[in-house]
Scaffold this active site. Structure first.
Site, short mmCIF file in Angstrom:
data_model
loop_
_atom_site.label_atom_id
_atom_site.label_comp_id
_atom_site.label_asym_id
_atom_site.label_seq_id
_atom_site.Cartn_x
_atom_site.Cartn_y
_atom_site.Cartn_z
CG LEU A 472 1.23 6.00 -1.78
CD1 LEU A 472 2.50 6.23 -2.59
CD2 LEU A 472 0.63 7.33 -1.34
CG HIS A 473 -2.55 0.37 -2.36
ND1 HIS A 473 -2.09 -0.66 -1.58
CD2 HIS A 473 -1.61 0.56 -3.32
CE1 HIS A 473 -0.92 -1.08 -2.04
NE2 HIS A 473 -0.62 -0.35 -3.09
N PRO A 474 -5.65 4.27 -2.76
CG PRO A 474 -5.75 6.35 -3.83
CD PRO A 474 -4.79 5.25 -3.46
#
Length: 543
Positions: A472-474
């Site tokens: 969840l670090h795009p």
């Protein structure tokens, strides 16, 4: 109708900073548009409240990827903040800047002004660190960074075990070196979450020149010729438009999914894709939606011998009531911390010259993930989650249709590169080495997942294909660079190539992933962008 000097789209980690800093210009009229609501939900405040926001559609976009071919055609859940503060209002609050070489690497790609020496002043400017100021840290900035309340004896044992496994003790992951085992700092203040909405936006809203509109989903940037002149958005079922002043600018801060989606909806992107979706082409900019990057991780879960984990809280209504009372009355108890006390930065192999693995420790273990959230095991448990910090695989953001309210098509393409597969297998083995150390023997019962049946490299890889997920670090979908022919979407001053009066300021502009959590780097990007825009206002856009 008011014409604004700056229209900022998205009030998240980048947008809230931009709106606050640009409103410091006394004669500038600033409009901030946010698709979500005010940040008044109770669970936003307590640090342990973020699991309650994980599947809350009131504050969360709750995106999903397309089926991932290398991961048994599983879809990756992608929660993103839809609320003032954006994902900084629903995340795990870890404050990690990354490695200095990350930013020197950005500069080597042609992004002048983005090396470590260039960005460090903006990390320090943003920061109000409870430990005080030094050459690497700041005090007096808007964003409070603190050590966590309470502690965990399991986390202490994990740090000790990592040191027994040969890793150094590290008192500060944002200090002179990243390697080692230690304790995370978080973006919290007085044992409350300190999102960008609360750190930056709340004090700025006292200024008469800043207007904040919630419940407003931006659908496209309005252009005349090759210049942005305003935006269109939907609010309360109606389509509204707002325009810029003569020298005004639109700032897209809608995140690595939202910003490229808005550009594509506006006719700015790969012409062949826009034609396929029935969107009139304004500017054929090939890199929009390309270069999607994210960290990849898995969770090794262990049954704990002692009832000292969050599982006992999750499985007891009485404990929950007591914890709620402790927090509401005294800001104490298990809700006052995020449950991710300790971590490790390590190298997956001796040939690595800096850490490429981050291990996060969770004081709980998960039996199931459902649409309603996560369900803890009915016994004490804890988790060590290794994260691959330097994945090679890249994905894309595309439009599913020309409906501007539809979710974007997200393809991560995880695990396509053999380097990614090999690194994650080594990361699992590293966690197992730490778990086998004497310091953890008093707590370690047995490994729940993946379990002893996954012993060989092939067996571990098979388990990863069925269990590993996005971290969840795009980033990267509007990457900065000097040449649009090479895939760049914005220049080093974050101006969209070929379109005047339009910038992107969020994680989408990062050409490569930082080696660590992305919230602090996005805030840094916004701090630097605001200074550049102030300079351009004084000197003219090409000063």
């Amino acid at each position: 109708m008011t014409n604004y000097d700056y229209i900022v789209v998205g009030a998240g980690s980048g947008g809230a900073v931009m709106a606050a800093r640009l409103s410091e210009i006394p004669d500038a009229r600033v409009l901030l548009l946010e698709a979500g609501p005010e940040d008044t939900a109770f669970w936003i405040t307590p640090p342990m409240g973020y699991p309650m926001l994980f599947t809350d559609p009131k504050v969360n976009w709750m995106f999903e990827t397309e089926p991932e071919a290398e991961l048994n055609d599983r879809r990756m859940y992608q929660p993103r903040g839809k609320v003032l503060g954006g994902s900084s209002a629903i995340n795990g609050m870890l404050y990690i800047r990354g490695h200095p070489e990350d930013y020197d690497g950005w500069r080597q790609l042609g992004n002048t002004g983005w090396g470590w020496d260039d960005v460090l002043p903006y990390f320090r400017k943003a920061e109000d660190n409870a430990r005080g100021t030094d050459d690497l840290h700041g005090t007096g900035g808007p964003l409070h960074v603190s050590d966590q309340a309470g502690g965990s004896e399991v986390a202490d044992a994990i740090v000790a075990a990592a040191c027994e496994a040969g890793l150094p003790r590290n008192p500060d992951f944002n200090g002179p070196t990243q390697d080692g085992a230690g304790y995370f700092q978080t973006t919290t203040k007085d044992r409350r979450r300190h999102s960008t909405a609360r750190a930056y936006l709340k004090p700025a809203r006292t200024r008469a020149n800043l207007t904040v509109v919630t419940g407003a989903q931006t659908t496209r940037v309005l252009t005349e010729g090759r210049r942005a002149v305003g935006v269109e958005y939907r609010r309360r079922g109606l389509i509204e438009t707002v325009r810029l002043s003569e020298r005004g600018e639109v700032v897209l801060s809608a995140g690595s999914f939202g910003s490229p989606q808005i550009l594509l909806q506006s006719g700015i992107g790969p012409a062949d894709h826009l034609n396929d979706r029935g969107v009139p082409v304004v500017h054929d900019l090939r890199g929009v939606g390309e270069n999607l990057r994210d960290h990849f991780y898995c969770s090794l879960m262990f049954r704990c011998r002692k009832p000292v984990t969050i599982n006992e809280l999750a499985n007891s209504r009485l404990r929950q009531l007591i914890a709620g009372a402790q927090y509401v009355l005294f800001k104490q108890g298990p809700l006052a911390s995020n449950g991710i006390f300790a971590g490790v930065f390590a190298r997956s192999s001796p040939d690595k010259h800096r850490p490429d693995i981050q291990i996060n420790t969770n004081m709980w273990s998960v039996a199931a993930r459902t649409s309603a959230g996560m369900k803890a095991h009915p016994f004490p448990g804890f988790t060590m989650s290794p994260v691959h910090l330097d994945p090679r695989s890249t994905g894309t953001i595309r439009l599913k249709s020309n409906d501007p309210t539809a979710a974007p098509e997200i393809r991560m393409n995880f695990f396509r590169d053999p380097v990614d597969r090999d690194t994650m297998v080594r990361a699992v083995r590293l966690v197992r080495r730490i778990a086998s150390q004497p310091a953890l023997s008093a707590y370690m019962d047995h490994e729940i997942a993946p379990g002893a049946e996954h012993a060989t490299d092939d067996e571990i890889e098979t388990w990863l294909r069925g269990a590993a997920i996005a971290n969840l670090h795009p980033v990267g979908t509007c990457q900065m660079g000097p040449d649009p022919a090479s895939g760049a979407v914005v220049d080093p001053r974050l101006r969209v190539h070929g379109i005047g009066g339009l910038r992107v300021v969020d994680g989408a502009v990062m050409p490569r992933l930082p080696h660590g959590n992305t919230n602090a780097p996005i805030i840094m990007v916004a701090e630097k962008a605001a200074d550049m825009m102030k300079q351009d206002r004084k000197e003219g856009p090409h000063g």
